[in-house]
Every structure is written in structure tokens, then in C-alpha cells.
Design an enzyme around this catalytic site. Structure first.
Site, PDB file in Angstrom:
ATOM      1  N   ASP A  56       0.854  -1.176   0.000  1.00  0.00           N
ATOM      2  CA  ASP A  56       0.000   0.000   0.000  1.00  0.00           C
ATOM      3  C   ASP A  56       0.896   1.234   0.000  1.00  0.00           C
ATOM      4  O   ASP A  56       1.867   1.296   0.753  1.00  0.00           O
ATOM      5  CB  ASP A  56      -0.849  -0.065   1.278  1.00  0.00           C
ATOM      6  N   ILE A  57       0.571   2.207  -0.854  1.00  0.00           N
ATOM      7  CA  ILE A  57       1.311   3.469  -0.846  1.00  0.00           C
ATOM      8  C   ILE A  57       0.922   4.226   0.419  1.00  0.00           C
ATOM      9  O   ILE A  57      -0.258   4.468   0.668  1.00  0.00           O
ATOM     10  CB  ILE A  57       1.001   4.321  -2.093  1.00  0.00           C
ATOM     11  N   GLU A  98      -5.082   2.468  -3.711  1.00  0.00           N
ATOM     12  CA  GLU A  98      -3.617   2.567  -3.676  1.00  0.00           C
ATOM     13  C   GLU A  98      -2.988   1.284  -3.159  1.00  0.00           C
ATOM     14  O   GLU A  98      -1.832   1.266  -2.759  1.00  0.00           O
ATOM     15  CB  GLU A  98      -3.174   3.766  -2.835  1.00  0.00           C
TER      16      GLU A  98
END
Length: 191
Positions: free
Chosen positions: A65-66, A108
Site C-alpha cells: 500500500d502506498i 492505492e
């Protein structure tokens, strides 16, 4: 004349098959990042688990996950956020090999299916991706305003005999949240 007509029909069938194949492939791609989409990911994970179970080969799943992606969208807008997603997808694509698969899991969040891979190798791959992100100096092309440091959190789970896809995803997701809750920009893996 009949042979010519038959050959033309065969050529048309080949073109139609190729067109159908391209359409099917597009269906399985995330339009923004060009990575595999969630449906393709789920189908492929089920196949890789079946193969790991029958052949006894290792298999790792990474959910990543960003970090603080909402802040990128809120600060710089969704167009820049989309560019960041595409940039991140490029890094993932450049780091997968062979049967590995990079997919956009949602928003994301991304996933890596790593056949024939154990936790130490999966961790090494994630560390390499983290290093590439660390070296990134993203700026908005107009005005050259820096976007800021881009980091990601990683959760790694390894297939266990009898695992169903949802079980493996759940364990990787738990590790991802462990990484995020421990301060982000880190890797959490099963022991």
C-alpha cells in the site's frame, strides 16, 4: 475460387480470434496502471495455490500500500495522484519476473503473487522496491513542485498446505496492517 474463399475465411477467423484475445486481455487489466486487475489477480492466485499444493513449491503473496496516498490526492489533486499510481505500478512491473504477477488490488493497494518464492526472497524483493521508492524524487512537471517522499508498506504471507485464496489474502492483509500500524514504510512478514 473456393480455395481462395476458404483461405479468406480462415484469415478472417484468425483476425477475429486475435481481436477477441486482445479484448479479453484488456478486461483483465487495470486501465490506469496497466497492471493485472483484481479479477485477474483472484483467478491467478487460485491457480498458483492449486499448483503450489500439487507440486509442493513455495508461494508468497505480498499486499502493499502506498503510504499516505490520500495526502497526495488532497495536496496535489487526483491527476497527480493518478501519475503517482502509474509510477508505482512501473516500479512493480520492473521488479517482477517470470511467473510473478503484479496487480492493482484496489485504490492505492497492490499485490504481488510470487510463485516458487519463500519469505526471505519476498522480503528481499520488497526491500529492493523500498530502496527504489527512497531514491525517487517526484515533482509536478508544471512548476517543478516536489510531491514529497513516496513510501509503501508491505505485508507478506507464505502459502501453507490447505490454504484457500481468501485465507492467504487475509494473512497478507494482517501483515500489511501490522506494517502500517508499526509506523509505515516497512515490511511485516510471517515468521
Amino acid at each position: 475460387k473456393l480455395n481462395d474463399c476458404l483461405e479468406q475465411s480462415r484469415a478472417q477467423v484468425r483476425r477475429l480470434r486475435a481481436s477477441l484475445e486482445k479484448s479479453r486481455e484488456k478486461e483483465m487489466r487495470d486501465p490506469m496502471t496497466n497492471l493485472a486487475n483484481r479479477r485477474f489477480f483472484e483467478n491467478r492466485l487460485a491457480r498458483e495455490i492449486a499448483e503450489a499444493q500439487s507440486g509442493g513449491a513455495p508461494l508468497c503473496l505480498v499486499l502493499l500500500d502506498i503510504d499516505h496516498f490520500k495526502r497526495v490526492n488532497d495536496t496535489h489533486g487526483h491527476i497527480v495522484g493518478d501519475d503517482v499510481l502509474r509510477y508505482f505500478a512501473t516500479i512493480l512491473t520492473n521488479n517482477v519476473k517470470g511467473r510473478d504477477l503484479a496487480a492493482r488490488y484496489g485504490g492505492e493497494e497492490f499485490a504481488l503473487i510470487l510463485p516458487a518464492t519463500r519469505i526471505p526472497q519476498a522480503r528481499a524483493l520488497c526491500s529492493h522496491i523500498m530502496e527504489q521508492l527512497e531514491q525517487s524524487r517526484l515533482v509536478i512537471s508544471q512548476g517543478k513542485h516536489p510531491i514529497g517522499k513516496l513510501t509503501a508498506s508491505f505485508g507478506i504471507a507464505q502459502y501453507r498446505s490447505g490454504d484457500q485464496p481468501d485465507c492467504l489474502v487475509t494473512r497478507a492483509d494482517e501483515k500489511l496492517y501490522e506494517a502500517k500500524n508499526s509506523g509505515r514504510n516497512r515490511i511485516a512478514a510471517e515468521a
